[in-house]
Every structure is written in structure tokens, then in C-alpha cells.
Design an enzyme around this catalytic site. Structure first.
Site, PDB file in Angstrom:
ATOM      1  N   GLN A 102     -14.699   2.352   1.275  1.00 47.03           N
ATOM      2  CA  GLN A 102     -14.075   1.920   0.146  1.00 47.03           C
ATOM      3  C   GLN A 102     -13.928   3.199  -0.749  1.00 47.03           C
ATOM      4  OE1 GLN A 102     -16.261  -0.878  -2.336  1.00 47.03           O
ATOM      5  NE2 GLN A 102     -14.263  -1.335  -3.448  1.00 47.03           N
ATOM      6  N   SER A 103     -12.173   3.522  -0.891  1.00 43.50           N
ATOM      7  CA  SER A 103     -11.979   4.532  -1.811  1.00 43.50           C
ATOM      8  C   SER A 103     -11.664   4.207  -3.547  1.00 43.50           C
ATOM      9  CB  SER A 103     -10.914   5.262  -1.255  1.00 43.50           C
ATOM     10  OG  SER A 103      -9.716   4.457  -1.260  1.00 43.50           O
ATOM     11  N   VAL A 104     -11.455   2.915  -3.680  1.00 41.44           N
ATOM     12  CA  VAL A 104     -10.960   2.381  -5.037  1.00 41.44           C
ATOM     13  C   VAL A 104     -11.983   1.398  -5.192  1.00 41.44           C
ATOM     14  CG1 VAL A 104      -9.409   1.153  -6.370  1.00 41.44           C
ATOM     15  CG2 VAL A 104      -8.459   2.732  -4.492  1.00 41.44           C
ATOM     16  N   ASN A 144     -12.824  -3.405   2.371  1.00 40.32           N
ATOM     17  CA  ASN A 144     -13.984  -2.292   2.507  1.00 40.32           C
ATOM     18  C   ASN A 144     -14.989  -2.271   1.387  1.00 40.32           C
ATOM     19  OD1 ASN A 144     -12.762  -1.275   4.877  1.00 40.32           O
ATOM     20  ND2 ASN A 144     -11.139   0.074   3.499  1.00 40.32           N
ATOM     21  N   HIS A 183     -10.193  -5.455  -3.701  1.00 39.52           N
ATOM     22  CA  HIS A 183      -9.136  -5.622  -2.919  1.00 39.52           C
ATOM     23  C   HIS A 183      -9.215  -6.079  -1.343  1.00 39.52           C
ATOM     24  CE1 HIS A 183      -9.850  -1.461  -2.429  1.00 39.52           C
ATOM     25  NE2 HIS A 183      -9.025  -1.232  -1.245  1.00 39.52           N
ATOM     26  N   HIS A 198      -6.949  -5.864   2.094  1.00 43.27           N
ATOM     27  CA  HIS A 198      -6.008  -5.289   3.010  1.00 43.27           C
ATOM     28  C   HIS A 198      -5.362  -6.313   3.804  1.00 43.27           C
ATOM     29  CE1 HIS A 198      -6.848  -1.022   2.219  1.00 43.27           C
ATOM     30  NE2 HIS A 198      -8.135  -1.563   2.038  1.00 43.27           N
ATOM     31  N   ASP A 234       0.705  -1.119   0.077  1.00 40.51           N
ATOM     32  CA  ASP A 234      -0.071  -0.004   0.021  1.00 40.51           C
ATOM     33  C   ASP A 234       0.935   1.231   0.042  1.00 40.51           C
ATOM     34  OD1 ASP A 234      -3.352   0.580   0.882  1.00 40.51           O
ATOM     35  OD2 ASP A 234      -1.821   2.233   1.004  1.00 40.51           O
TER      36      ASP A 234
HETATM   37  P1  AMP Z   1      -9.675   1.178   0.247  1.00 40.63           P
HETATM   38  O1  AMP Z   1      -9.996   2.476   0.912  1.00 40.63           O
HETATM   39  O2  AMP Z   1     -10.119   0.135   0.918  1.00 40.63           O
HETATM   40  O3  AMP Z   1     -10.504   1.218  -1.212  1.00 40.63           O
HETATM   41  O4  AMP Z   1      -8.253   1.032   0.034  1.00 40.63           O
HETATM   42  C1  AMP Z   1      -7.619   1.632  -0.965  1.00 40.63           C
HETATM   43  C2  AMP Z   1      -6.052   1.691  -0.972  1.00 40.63           C
HETATM   44  O5  AMP Z   1      -5.351   1.641  -2.028  1.00 40.63           O
HETATM   45  C3  AMP Z   1      -5.661   2.677   0.084  1.00 40.63           C
HETATM   46  O6  AMP Z   1      -5.182   2.039   1.240  1.00 40.63           O
HETATM   47  C4  AMP Z   1      -4.694   3.404  -0.634  1.00 40.63           C
HETATM   48  O7  AMP Z   1      -3.532   3.837   0.183  1.00 40.63           O
HETATM   49  C5  AMP Z   1      -4.370   2.278  -1.546  1.00 40.63           C
HETATM   50  N1  AMP Z   1      -3.735   2.947  -2.835  1.00 40.63           N
HETATM   51  C6  AMP Z   1      -4.271   3.943  -3.845  1.00 40.63           C
HETATM   52  N2  AMP Z   1      -3.453   4.059  -4.656  1.00 40.63           N
HETATM   53  C7  AMP Z   1      -2.264   3.424  -4.693  1.00 40.63           C
HETATM   54  C8  AMP Z   1      -1.059   2.846  -5.458  1.00 40.63           C
HETATM   55  N3  AMP Z   1      -0.883   3.684  -6.440  1.00 40.63           N
HETATM   56  N4  AMP Z   1      -0.276   2.198  -5.109  1.00 40.63           N
HETATM   57  C9  AMP Z   1      -0.288   1.392  -3.895  1.00 40.63           C
HETATM   58  N5  AMP Z   1      -1.594   1.817  -2.945  1.00 40.63           N
HETATM   59  C10 AMP Z   1      -2.436   2.711  -3.466  1.00 40.63           C
END
Ligand code: AMP
Length: 114
Positions: free
Chosen positions: A93-95, A86, A99, A101, A29
Site C-alpha cells: 500500500q503506497s497511499v 492493498n 482506496h 482499485h 489511476d
Molecule cells: P496503492 O499502492 O494500493 O496504495 O495505490 C495507490 C495508487 O494511487 C497507485 O496505483 C498510484 O498510481 C495511484 N496514484 C497516486 N497518485 C495519484 C494521482 N495524483 N492521481 C491518480 N492516481 C494516483
């Protein structure tokens, strides 16, 4: 569709892959929340765990197996670790690409909610 985890999968954004198999790939991460913070990222673009359970349950088991193997590889098993995925707005969930963690390498907070 603009998806950062699809772009990393396809090598459009460089990010070292610790493991890659038919189900997923694993990176560190970018903003670690623990001494060890890995992301086990689905190969196909699936939005979240609920969609995956409905549409491709073998993907979920393949990702969980990979997460456990990576935790073992990182030496996390003895001390313990946490797997988190998430979902949606309340889950923060931001992405929007499935995935898991993998967090460990130190004592984590007891509070995993708010
Ligand atoms: P979530 O909030 O559960 O969707 O987690 C998304 C995760 O992706 C966060 O912990 C971010 O820090 C991580 N993240 C976003 N962009 C990148 C990237 N380019 N390389 C590695 N981790 C990333």
C-alpha cells in the site's frame, strides 16, 4: 497531515472525478495497470480497509457498491474485472488512505500475488 487523496478530494490537486457521493469519489489511476484502472477513494481519511471495517463498515459497503456501479458504467461487467485493496507493507500500500482499485478492460494476469 500530507495526504494526496485528501488533497484531490478537496480540489487542491486537480483530478477529474468520475463519480462523487457521500462515501467516496472515483478517479482514473495516474499509472494504469490495466486498460481500465479506476480508484474508488474513501471521502474521510481512513488508513485502510481494516480500520474502515472496525470504525465505519457502512463506508466499506458504500465504496464496494460504487466500485461495482463504476465497473458497470465502464462496460467491464461482461468481460469481468478485479477489485483490489492493498494494506500495509506486505500488501504494498503506497497511499495510506483507503482506496479500492478497479481493474479491467482486458485479460488480467492470473497471478495476483508475488
Ligand atoms: P496503492 O499502492 O494500493 O496504495 O495505490 C495507490 C495508487 O494511487 C497507485 O496505483 C498510484 O498510481 C495511484 N496514484 C497516486 N497518485 C495519484 C494521482 N495524483 N492521481 C491518480 N492516481 C494516483
Amino acid at each position: 497531515m500530507d495526504c494526496i487523496f485528501c488533497a484531490i478530494r478537496d480540489g487542491e490537486i486537480p483530478s477529474p472525478k468520475l463519480v462523487e457521493n457521500e462515501f467516496c469519489y472515483v478517479i482514473r489511476d495516474i499509472n494504469p495497470q490495466a486498460a481500465v484502472h479506476l480508484l474508488v477513494i474513501a471521502k474521510p481519511h481512513v488508513a485502510n480497509i481494516a480500520e474502515a471495517v472496525d470504525e465505519c463498515p457502512e463506508l466499506v459497503s458504500g465504496m464496494l457498491k460504487t466500485a461495482v456501479e463504476c465497473a458497470r458504467q465502464e462496460g467491464l461487467e461482461e468481460g469481468g474485472y478485479r477489485l483490489v485493496t492493498n494494506l500495509g507493507e506486505n500488501g504494498c500500500q503506497s497511499v495510506k488512505h483507503l482506496h479500492i482499485h478497479v481493474l479491467g478492460g482486458e485479460k488480467l494476469t492470473e497471478n495476483i500475488g508475488k
